[in-house]
Design a protein around this motif. Structure first.
Motif, PDB file in Angstrom:
ATOM      1  N   SER A  93       0.823  -1.201   0.000  1.00  0.00           N
ATOM      2  CA  SER A  93       0.000   0.000   0.000  1.00  0.00           C
ATOM      3  C   SER A  93       0.863   1.259   0.000  1.00  0.00           C
ATOM      4  O   SER A  93       0.621   2.194  -0.771  1.00  0.00           O
ATOM      5  CB  SER A  93      -0.925  -0.012   1.212  1.00  0.00           C
ATOM      6  OG  SER A  93      -1.676   1.166   1.267  1.00  0.00           O
ATOM      7  N   ASP A  94       1.871   1.286   0.855  1.00  0.00           N
ATOM      8  CA  ASP A  94       2.770   2.438   0.913  1.00  0.00           C
ATOM      9  C   ASP A  94       3.522   2.619  -0.404  1.00  0.00           C
ATOM     10  O   ASP A  94       3.685   3.737  -0.896  1.00  0.00           O
ATOM     11  CB  ASP A  94       3.771   2.287   2.057  1.00  0.00           C
ATOM     12  CG  ASP A  94       3.113   2.315   3.427  1.00  0.00           C
ATOM     13  OD1 ASP A  94       1.937   2.727   3.529  1.00  0.00           O
ATOM     14  OD2 ASP A  94       3.781   1.912   4.411  1.00  0.00           O
ATOM     15  N   ALA A  95       3.978   1.503  -0.973  1.00  0.00           N
ATOM     16  CA  ALA A  95       4.707   1.569  -2.246  1.00  0.00           C
ATOM     17  C   ALA A  95       3.798   2.024  -3.376  1.00  0.00           C
ATOM     18  O   ALA A  95       4.240   2.717  -4.301  1.00  0.00           O
ATOM     19  CB  ALA A  95       5.323   0.210  -2.565  1.00  0.00           C
ATOM     20  N   SER A  96       2.523   1.676  -3.304  1.00  0.00           N
ATOM     21  CA  SER A  96       1.568   2.104  -4.324  1.00  0.00           C
ATOM     22  C   SER A  96       1.403   3.626  -4.311  1.00  0.00           C
ATOM     23  O   SER A  96       1.392   4.275  -5.356  1.00  0.00           O
ATOM     24  CB  SER A  96       0.222   1.421  -4.098  1.00  0.00           C
ATOM     25  OG  SER A  96      -0.664   1.739  -5.135  1.00  0.00           O
ATOM     26  N   VAL A  97       1.303   4.192  -3.123  1.00  0.00           N
ATOM     27  CA  VAL A  97       1.193   5.647  -2.980  1.00  0.00           C
ATOM     28  C   VAL A  97       2.452   6.319  -3.530  1.00  0.00           C
ATOM     29  O   VAL A  97       2.380   7.295  -4.279  1.00  0.00           O
ATOM     30  CB  VAL A  97       0.946   6.036  -1.507  1.00  0.00           C
ATOM     31  CG1 VAL A  97       1.065   7.530  -1.302  1.00  0.00           C
ATOM     32  CG2 VAL A  97      -0.408   5.532  -1.045  1.00  0.00           C
ATOM     33  N   GLU A  98       3.605   5.782  -3.172  1.00  0.00           N
ATOM     34  CA  GLU A  98       4.875   6.346  -3.637  1.00  0.00           C
ATOM     35  C   GLU A  98       5.030   6.210  -5.145  1.00  0.00           C
ATOM     36  O   GLU A  98       5.491   7.138  -5.823  1.00  0.00           O
ATOM     37  CB  GLU A  98       6.055   5.672  -2.920  1.00  0.00           C
ATOM     38  CG  GLU A  98       7.410   6.135  -3.389  1.00  0.00           C
ATOM     39  CD  GLU A  98       7.684   7.617  -3.158  1.00  0.00           C
ATOM     40  OE1 GLU A  98       8.596   8.148  -3.820  1.00  0.00           O
ATOM     41  OE2 GLU A  98       6.985   8.259  -2.349  1.00  0.00           O
ATOM     42  N   ALA A  99       4.628   5.072  -5.690  1.00  0.00           N
ATOM     43  CA  ALA A  99       4.720   4.866  -7.141  1.00  0.00           C
ATOM     44  C   ALA A  99       3.845   5.866  -7.887  1.00  0.00           C
ATOM     45  O   ALA A  99       4.272   6.465  -8.882  1.00  0.00           O
ATOM     46  CB  ALA A  99       4.307   3.436  -7.488  1.00  0.00           C
ATOM     47  N   ARG A 100       2.636   6.064  -7.407  1.00  0.00           N
ATOM     48  CA  ARG A 100       1.731   7.024  -8.046  1.00  0.00           C
ATOM     49  C   ARG A 100       2.308   8.439  -7.953  1.00  0.00           C
ATOM     50  O   ARG A 100       2.282   9.192  -8.920  1.00  0.00           O
ATOM     51  CB  ARG A 100       0.359   6.967  -7.383  1.00  0.00           C
ATOM     52  CG  ARG A 100      -0.699   7.785  -8.097  1.00  0.00           C
ATOM     53  CD  ARG A 100      -2.079   7.521  -7.532  1.00  0.00           C
ATOM     54  NE  ARG A 100      -2.480   6.131  -7.532  1.00  0.00           N
ATOM     55  CZ  ARG A 100      -2.919   5.459  -8.593  1.00  0.00           C
ATOM     56  NH1 ARG A 100      -2.992   6.057  -9.743  1.00  0.00           N
ATOM     57  NH2 ARG A 100      -3.278   4.195  -8.486  1.00  0.00           N
TER      58      ARG A 100
END
Length: 107
Positions: A93-100
């Motif tokens: 979830s955290d990586a998804s936010v950072e990727a976006r």
């Protein structure tokens, strides 16, 4: 009828852009979470890069995130890192936010 056709083409183009962006975000997220897991396993920089690519590839096994979670769990446990499903899902979830965030900054 031309305005209807133009509208239809615009919707199709937007759908294609949205799908491409979703794919790019997921691939970037998987690379980021692979790098995170490699850090927990104390891999070298070269091993980290290869591992992050392997996590991206793991996502092509089946739809959804279960294939990535399964790979991360198996690899982390094999490396002797104590980790549970919730921690991996939080990292995803955290990586998804950072990727976006990273991809929005590029456009």
């Amino acid at each position: 009828m031309t305005s209807f056709d133009d509208r239809e083409r615009a919707f199709e183009a937007k759908f294609a852009r949205d799908e491409e962006m979703a794919f790019r975000v997921t691939a970037r997220r998987n690379r980021l979470v692979g790098t995170w897991a490699a850090g927990l396993m104390k891999l070298t920089p070269a091993e980290t890069d290869a591992y992050a690519k392997a996590v991206v590839q793991a996502d092509f096994e089946e739809a959804g995130d279960e294939d990535v979670v399964r790979k991360l769990t198996g690899d982390l446990v094999s490396a002797g890192v104590e980790v549970d499903d919730a921690r991996i899902r939080t990292a995803l979830s955290d990586a998804s936010v950072e990727a976006r965030r990273q991809l929005m900054g590029l456009e």
